[in-house]
Design a protein around this motif. Structure first.
Motif, PDB file in Angstrom:
ATOM      1  N   ASP A  65      37.640  44.837  45.173  1.00  0.00           N
ATOM      2  CA  ASP A  65      36.554  44.530  46.034  1.00  0.00           C
ATOM      3  C   ASP A  65      36.955  43.449  47.043  1.00  0.00           C
ATOM      4  OD1 ASP A  65      36.619  42.762  44.064  1.00  0.00           O
ATOM      5  OD2 ASP A  65      34.473  42.416  44.075  1.00  0.00           O
ATOM      6  N   LEU A  66      38.171  43.145  47.149  1.00  0.00           N
ATOM      7  CA  LEU A  66      38.690  42.043  47.824  1.00  0.00           C
ATOM      8  C   LEU A  66      38.329  42.117  49.318  1.00  0.00           C
ATOM      9  CD1 LEU A  66      40.502  39.138  47.843  1.00  0.00           C
ATOM     10  CD2 LEU A  66      42.427  40.618  48.273  1.00  0.00           C
TER      11      LEU A  66
ATOM     12  N   ARG B 144      35.421  28.904  47.761  1.00  0.00           N
ATOM     13  CA  ARG B 144      36.325  29.707  48.580  1.00  0.00           C
ATOM     14  C   ARG B 144      37.524  28.727  48.872  1.00  0.00           C
ATOM     15  NH1 ARG B 144      33.021  33.947  50.522  1.00  0.00           N
ATOM     16  NH2 ARG B 144      30.921  33.266  50.666  1.00  0.00           N
TER      17      ARG B 144
ATOM     18  N   ARG C 208      35.503  36.585  46.299  1.00  0.00           N
ATOM     19  CA  ARG C 208      36.638  37.802  46.445  1.00  0.00           C
ATOM     20  C   ARG C 208      37.090  37.766  47.819  1.00  0.00           C
ATOM     21  NH1 ARG C 208      36.003  36.643  41.884  1.00  0.00           N
ATOM     22  NH2 ARG C 208      35.966  38.223  39.980  1.00  0.00           N
ATOM     23  N   GLN C 209      37.619  36.603  48.379  1.00  0.00           N
ATOM     24  CA  GLN C 209      37.955  36.604  49.657  1.00  0.00           C
ATOM     25  C   GLN C 209      39.298  35.670  49.757  1.00  0.00           C
ATOM     26  OE1 GLN C 209      35.384  33.876  51.869  1.00  0.00           O
ATOM     27  NE2 GLN C 209      36.557  34.292  53.917  1.00  0.00           N
TER      28      GLN C 209
ATOM     29  N   MET D 153      42.031  34.440  40.393  1.00  0.00           N
ATOM     30  CA  MET D 153      40.790  34.800  41.180  1.00  0.00           C
ATOM     31  C   MET D 153      39.963  35.906  40.755  1.00  0.00           C
ATOM     32  SD  MET D 153      42.421  34.610  44.995  1.00  0.00           S
ATOM     33  CE  MET D 153      41.027  35.116  45.773  1.00  0.00           C
ATOM     34  N   ALA D 154      40.501  36.924  40.293  1.00  0.00           N
ATOM     35  CA  ALA D 154      39.758  37.926  39.625  1.00  0.00           C
ATOM     36  C   ALA D 154      39.020  37.605  38.126  1.00  0.00           C
ATOM     37  CB  ALA D 154      40.713  39.140  38.952  1.00  0.00           C
TER      38      ALA D 154
ATOM     39  N   MET E 240      41.789  42.875  42.556  1.00  0.00           N
ATOM     40  CA  MET E 240      40.695  42.700  42.741  1.00  0.00           C
ATOM     41  C   MET E 240      40.178  43.855  43.741  1.00  0.00           C
ATOM     42  SD  MET E 240      40.564  38.563  43.641  1.00  0.00           S
ATOM     43  CE  MET E 240      42.272  38.460  44.391  1.00  0.00           C
TER      44      MET E 240
ATOM     45  N   ARG F 207      45.039  43.184  46.000  1.00  0.00           N
ATOM     46  CA  ARG F 207      44.072  44.223  45.549  1.00  0.00           C
ATOM     47  C   ARG F 207      44.006  44.993  44.379  1.00  0.00           C
ATOM     48  NH1 ARG F 207      44.516  46.479  52.009  1.00  0.00           N
ATOM     49  NH2 ARG F 207      42.751  45.243  52.748  1.00  0.00           N
TER      50      ARG F 207
ATOM     51  N   ASN G 242      29.787  37.612  49.161  1.00  0.00           N
ATOM     52  CA  ASN G 242      30.769  36.960  48.325  1.00  0.00           C
ATOM     53  C   ASN G 242      31.857  37.102  48.996  1.00  0.00           C
ATOM     54  OD1 ASN G 242      33.053  37.331  46.373  1.00  0.00           O
ATOM     55  ND2 ASN G 242      31.292  36.883  45.128  1.00  0.00           N
ATOM     56  N   GLY G 243      32.342  38.234  49.712  1.00  0.00           N
ATOM     57  CA  GLY G 243      33.538  38.321  50.443  1.00  0.00           C
ATOM     58  C   GLY G 243      33.443  37.678  51.790  1.00  0.00           C
TER      59      GLY G 243
END
Length: 470
Positions: free
Chosen positions: A329-330, A265, A290-291, A282-283, A327, A324, A435-436
């Motif tokens: 699912d961000l 992170r 995914r944060q 990041m992706a 990602m 977004r 994860n987020g």
């Protein structure tokens, strides 16, 4: 800045280790090292700094205590971002007068961002004479030498010289968790947001060498750490001062190559420097969570300009859309200041409307707190505290509604979490993170800490999820 003026030479670091050894021997001669109590205020960088102070204290032979009244050495690591944090520090210092009366040998140290300010140092000199040592973030690496001088010269020490900042490698560290770790990748700030004191107390931006960062992360992974957060006042500025070009996205790519079962992170990202390269990296990177914490501060472009943030409302929203898109699912969080000097009710409501449009998973919200020495502190501020509170409450109402809706959408889902500690709540004794970065409270025993688990989410509120291990 010239890198030779920034990186502390190895010989100087070795000299500090010599002072550590001298203190260890001195304490032995005096009957044993004092118990140390370290109290930390403020951001994650302060937490990381305190862990290094604890590392030095450990190497001096000091055991740690959670009770300041049984301590023989107290270190208070301070924050200068908001007035409330400073008032809490002064309150603590006032209470420590009684501890010093009971134990005249007690050593009280004040450090961190608040301590770096000359106005604070002068106040401590005059009104808190039981404080023995005052030093700012730039002098943290010299803590053994400063403490040795206090112990041997029996006089108060102040080290708050205005410096450009430094990088000190090789300081010992005591990590208070076996699961989560902080890794500072850079220090200081060049942005000079008009409300913020940080650039004045932490100096200019300076990046650690990528090899040193990679070595630290690799060591943490080898030791079993599974949740590692990269720290910097603006991580997206990483590498601008390096002789060999490497930006933050490049650094993430290199870290991602380290084998192991862990998540990376980072915080904090400045919106003006976050872009498609970061989002795409990041992706692509399997180890990067995914944060994204992307502080907007205000939803009104005039206020953003007065804050010296370097972007408009629409430019910020475009970055959110790009992140977004890369990602879906961000998990997105942000910081917001309500009641900036000169802000009107309509401009504050622009911030509320931005929050409703973005739909953050969570917010860190503040009513503006003037910081002496910053441009914003000199700006006209006609709105009353009561008016700002009304605006602030509307902001909270909007975000609580959104957070509640987003968290309810998890109920019935099975999510993978890392169990990272105990919650202190007997009903849900374990804490964990998705994860987020969403907080999940669980039932179970401490043997689960440090392990991943699949969890069925059974309930939620505005700030957390609740679940059962499957």
């Amino acid at each position: 800045m010239d890198r030779t003026q920034v990186v502390i030479p190895a010989a100087d670091m070795a000299r500090q280790r010599d002072f550590t050894n001298k203190l260890s021997e001195l304490f032995r001669q005096r009957g044993g090292a004092p118990k140390a109590w370290v109290e930390t205020y403020g951001c994650q960088q302060n937490v990381a700094d305190s862990q290094r102070l604890m590392g030095m204290l450990r190497d001096m032979g000091c055991p740690f205590t959670g009770d300041p009244m049984e301590a023989g050495l107290i270190v208070i690591n301070t924050c200068a971002i908001r007035e409330n944090a400073e008032n809490r520090v002064y309150g603590l210092l006032g209470r420590l007068v009684h501890a010093k009366e009971k134990n005249p040998n007690l050593i009280v140290c004040l450090c961190g961002c608040m301590a770096q300010q000359e106005v604070v140092a002068q106040k401590v000199r005059a009104s808190y004479r039981h404080v023995d040592l005052v030093f700012g973030p730039q002098a943290l690496w010299r803590f053994p030498e400063l403490l040795y001088n206090v112990c041997t010269q029996h006089r108060r020490m102040f080290s708050i010289e205005e410096e450009h900042g430094s990088i000190a490698e090789g300081m010992p560290v005591v990590r208070e968790s076996a699961v989560k770790a902080w890794v500072s990748i850079m220090y200081g700030c060049n942005n000079f947001c008009s409300y913020c004191i940080v650039p004045y107390v932490r100096g200019r931006e300076r990046s650690r060498e990528p090899g040193d960062i990679l070595a630290e992360v690799r060591e943490l992974v080898d030791q079993g750490y599974k949740d590692i957060t990269l720290l910097g006042q603006n991580v997206n500025s990483y590498g601008k001062d390096l002789e060999t070009p490497m930006d933050f996205a490049d650094l993430l790519s290199e870290i991602d190559k380290i084998p192991g079962d862990y998540l990376i992170r980072f915080m904090t990202s400045h919106p003006k420097d976050a872009g498609d390269k970061l989002f795409q990296t990041m992706a692509r990177c399997a180890h990067v969570a995914r944060q994204l914490h992307l502080p907007v501060q205000s939803g009104n472009s005039r206020v953003l300009k007065a804050m010296n943030r370097g972007y408009t409302r629409e430019q910020y929203l475009e970055k959110v859309r790009a992140a977004r898109s890369a990602m879906p699912d961000l998990v997105l969080t942000s910081d917001i200041i309500i009641g900036f000097p000169g802000e009107t009710e309509a401009e504050a409501m622009d911030t509320v409307s931005l929050v409703r449009e973005v739909r953050y998973d969570a917010l860190f919200t503040f009513i503006y707190s003037p910081r002496p020495g910053t441009p914003a502190a000199r700006m006209p501020d006609p709105a009353t505290r009561e008016e700002k509170q009304v605006w602030f409450d509307r902001l909270l109402d909007a975000q609580n509604e959104i957070s509640g809706q987003l968290h309810r959408s998890y109920v019935g889902q099975t999510v993978r979490v890392l169990v990272d500690g105990e919650s202190g709540d007997a009903r849900w004794p374990l804490s964990s993170r998705t994860n987020g970065g969403r907080l999940v409270h669980l039932r179970g025993d401490a043997s689960l800490i440090g392990r991943y688990a699949d969890v069925l989410i059974t309930d939620s509120n505005t700030w957390a999820l609740f679940g059962e291990v499957k």
